[in-house]
Write a protein that holds these residues in place. Structure first.
Motif, short mmCIF file in Angstrom:
data_model
loop_
_atom_site.label_atom_id
_atom_site.label_comp_id
_atom_site.label_asym_id
_atom_site.label_seq_id
_atom_site.Cartn_x
_atom_site.Cartn_y
_atom_site.Cartn_z
N LYS A 106 0.92 -1.18 0.08
CA LYS A 106 0.02 0.07 -0.09
C LYS A 106 0.98 1.08 0.02
CE LYS A 106 -4.06 -2.44 2.14
NZ LYS A 106 -3.48 -3.45 1.31
N GLU A 107 2.01 1.23 0.62
CA GLU A 107 2.77 2.30 0.59
C GLU A 107 3.21 2.70 -0.86
OE1 GLU A 107 4.77 5.38 2.24
OE2 GLU A 107 3.66 4.05 3.52
N ARG A 108 3.60 1.62 -1.74
CA ARG A 108 3.91 1.92 -2.92
C ARG A 108 2.87 2.61 -4.08
NH1 ARG A 108 9.15 -0.23 -5.10
NH2 ARG A 108 7.93 0.07 -7.16
N LEU A 109 1.77 2.11 -3.44
CA LEU A 109 0.38 2.70 -4.34
C LEU A 109 0.02 4.20 -4.13
CD1 LEU A 109 -1.98 -0.58 -3.89
CD2 LEU A 109 -0.72 0.28 -6.01
N LYS A 110 0.68 4.77 -3.11
CA LYS A 110 0.34 6.07 -2.87
C LYS A 110 0.75 6.88 -3.99
CE LYS A 110 0.59 5.77 2.31
NZ LYS A 110 1.30 6.36 3.44
N ASN A 111 1.76 6.58 -4.82
CA ASN A 111 2.00 7.68 -5.78
C ASN A 111 1.12 7.48 -7.23
OD1 ASN A 111 2.96 5.21 -6.95
ND2 ASN A 111 5.14 5.74 -7.60
N ASN A 112 0.13 6.44 -6.97
CA ASN A 112 -0.72 6.12 -8.04
C ASN A 112 -1.72 7.27 -7.97
OD1 ASN A 112 -2.84 5.18 -9.77
ND2 ASN A 112 -2.60 3.22 -9.10
N PRO A 113 -2.14 8.04 -9.18
CA PRO A 113 -3.14 9.09 -9.06
C PRO A 113 -4.59 8.60 -8.72
CG PRO A 113 -2.60 8.51 -11.48
CD PRO A 113 -1.85 7.63 -10.52
N ARG A 114 -4.81 7.35 -8.82
CA ARG A 114 -6.12 6.77 -8.37
C ARG A 114 -5.91 6.00 -6.81
NH1 ARG A 114 -10.36 3.10 -11.59
NH2 ARG A 114 -11.87 3.01 -10.03
N VAL A 115 -6.68 6.18 -5.97
CA VAL A 115 -6.64 5.38 -4.81
C VAL A 115 -7.15 4.15 -5.11
CG1 VAL A 115 -7.52 5.35 -2.36
CG2 VAL A 115 -6.88 7.61 -3.43
N PHE A 116 -6.28 3.17 -4.81
CA PHE A 116 -6.75 1.69 -4.96
C PHE A 116 -7.48 1.11 -3.70
CE2 PHE A 116 -6.01 -2.74 -4.31
CZ PHE A 116 -6.61 -3.30 -5.38
N GLU A 117 -8.88 0.65 -3.96
CA GLU A 117 -9.80 0.11 -2.82
C GLU A 117 -9.97 -1.00 -3.36
OE1 GLU A 117 -12.97 2.95 -1.92
OE2 GLU A 117 -11.86 4.54 -2.39
N TYR A 118 -9.57 -2.19 -2.46
CA TYR A 118 -9.50 -3.51 -2.92
C TYR A 118 -10.94 -3.96 -3.04
CZ TYR A 118 -9.55 -8.61 -2.10
OH TYR A 118 -9.88 -10.08 -2.18
N GLU A 119 -11.92 -3.68 -2.10
CA GLU A 119 -13.25 -4.09 -2.32
C GLU A 119 -13.83 -3.49 -3.62
OE1 GLU A 119 -12.27 -2.91 0.52
OE2 GLU A 119 -12.02 -4.88 1.95
N LEU A 120 -13.79 -2.16 -3.87
CA LEU A 120 -14.35 -1.45 -5.13
C LEU A 120 -13.80 -2.12 -6.39
CD1 LEU A 120 -16.16 0.50 -6.24
CD2 LEU A 120 -14.14 2.23 -5.86
N PHE A 121 -12.34 -2.48 -6.42
CA PHE A 121 -11.70 -3.10 -7.65
C PHE A 121 -12.46 -4.36 -7.91
CE2 PHE A 121 -8.65 -5.91 -9.39
CZ PHE A 121 -8.36 -5.19 -10.54
N ILE A 122 -12.64 -5.03 -6.59
CA ILE A 122 -13.27 -6.47 -6.96
C ILE A 122 -14.74 -6.46 -7.48
CG2 ILE A 122 -14.18 -8.51 -5.84
CD1 ILE A 122 -10.95 -8.36 -5.93
N LYS A 123 -15.58 -5.46 -6.79
CA LYS A 123 -16.88 -5.23 -7.65
C LYS A 123 -16.85 -4.89 -8.98
CE LYS A 123 -20.77 -2.52 -6.30
NZ LYS A 123 -21.52 -1.41 -5.62
N GLU A 124 -15.93 -3.50 -9.23
CA GLU A 124 -15.86 -3.07 -10.34
C GLU A 124 -15.17 -3.88 -11.70
OE1 GLU A 124 -13.76 0.45 -10.44
OE2 GLU A 124 -15.23 1.49 -9.42
#
Length: 76
Positions: free
Chosen positions: A52-70
């Motif tokens: 999750k620390e490395r994902l902080k530079n991603n312009p879109r916040v990664f949300e596990y549950e939302l990703f699974i749903k989408e």
């Protein structure tokens, strides 16, 4: 490469991600993780254990549950 990509970009109502998936599939690359014999448990573990620390530079916040749903990735 640009000309090849233009052939697969949406000319109709296909979404851009679907168009890119079609292009990648046309190259013979398998995109379906289940078809690659990767279990749903492995997929879930990989997604939930990301750094999750490395994902902080991603312009879109990664949300596990939302990703699974989408993406419906675990119901493929």
């Amino acid at each position: 490469l640009k000309q090849v990509l233009l052939e697969y970009l949406p000319k109709n109502n296909l979404s851009l991600d679907k168009s890119i998936s079609l292009y990648i599939s046309s190259l013979g690359i398998q995109l379906n993780l289940i078809e690659l014999k990767i279990s749903k448990e492995e997929i879930s573990l990989s997604l939930s254990s990301g750094n999750k620390e490395r994902l902080k530079n991603n312009p879109r916040v990664f949300e596990y549950e939302l990703f699974i749903k989408e993406t419906n990735i675990l119901n493929s």
